[in-house]
Design an enzyme around this catalytic site. Sequence first.
Site, PDB file in Angstrom:
ATOM      1  CB  THR A 167      -1.041  -0.176   1.141  1.00  7.39           C
ATOM      2  OG1 THR A 167      -1.867  -1.243   1.273  1.00  7.39           O
ATOM      3  CG2 THR A 167      -2.206   1.272   1.198  1.00  7.39           C
ATOM      4  CB  CYS A 224      27.956   5.655   9.116  1.00 10.05           C
ATOM      5  SG  CYS A 224      29.365   5.854   8.006  1.00 10.05           S
TER       6      CYS A 224
END
Length: 384
Positions: free
Chosen positions: A234, A321
């Site tokens: 969805t 990161c």
Amino acid sequence: MTQSIAYLDYNATAPVKPAAAAAAAEAMRSVGNPSSVHRAGRLARRAVERARDRVAGLVGASASEIVFLSGGTEANALALAATGLRRIVVSAIEHDSVLASAARRATVAGGPELVPVDGDGVVDLGALRETLARSREPALVSVMLANNETGVVQPVAEVASIAHAQGAVVHCDAVQAVGKIPVDFVSLGVDMMSVSAHKLGGPPGVGALVVREGVRFEADRPGGGQEFGRRAGTENVPGIVAFGVAAELAHDDIARAAEIAAWRDELERRVRGLAPEAGIYGAAAPRLPNTACFSMPGVASETQVIGLDLAGVAVSAGAACSSGKVRPSHVLRAMGVPEAEAGTAIRASLGWASSADDIERLIGAWTELYARAGAGGAAAESAA
Ligand code: PLP
């Protein structure tokens, strides 16, 4: 935008534009699955298709070529998987999401084949030609449009024509370029292109893969057939709607590129004046207007980032990161920057809410760090 910090980390994520946030909030107050046939479902479908038109309009693609998904990482992973090709050629400076997907998918040639860049961070087209000529096995080639660390813009149209001449399929990670410079899917000539909403003033967790009509593309997960059968699940209606609004507003940001570039150039001019030994990476190549990557010799990137943060200035050390850990940048290493020097580079990236004052605050705080470290960074770590 009123905020107490000087936020100069747009390449990590941009502040969500108020109109995009308002559109998401409004969509969240409405009910309706775009696949439902009743009126609520049809309204949700209309909102998704409006956003599709807007995103397509920003990148010069047809609406039917836009596949909404969860962001740049998923777009890159899907592009590298969907053709089924197992020979994968990528530039050495790709985002980790491309490098990791390439490493997972490539089984021909013992792993992904890496194309080097020159000292300015531009992909070596001769090396690309040679790499492709090494085998007749059809390849998937992935080269980014703009590098996230240096902002260097790659000759992607040339990459596409070289690669197509060798029968390859071409993907381009345009996550950092879209919304900062004009991007035209058709003139780039690539087969697939990744886009992410949160780099251009939309929310995180939504993006698009642009897939040229006629490209061989097999969806890698089963489900309800959404997104033309290319990405089941969805749709994230609030995210997609906000992405559409941000895409519409991004035309104005692109028009302001010269103003943003002037601030970036002033920053680099002052860095050079203060620290002539500082490296400024990618400055000789075509670049995004908003990105500056520069070093303070002898002072670790993390030390600078923390020092600047204490002064209320947000920048990144090379690639951000998810763990918050900083590794020496593979991008600067690929450009031939020695590891020790690469470990002293930071990235400042500007965007839609940046101001000249943000740049002054960065220069002021960086100057103070530099003075504390001693000229040339000699006293470096002990002073930090
Ligand atoms: N590609 C590039 C060049 C990026 O800079 C990033 C994000 O830093 C991504 C892909 C991943 O995008 P997302 O955060 O939407 O997954």
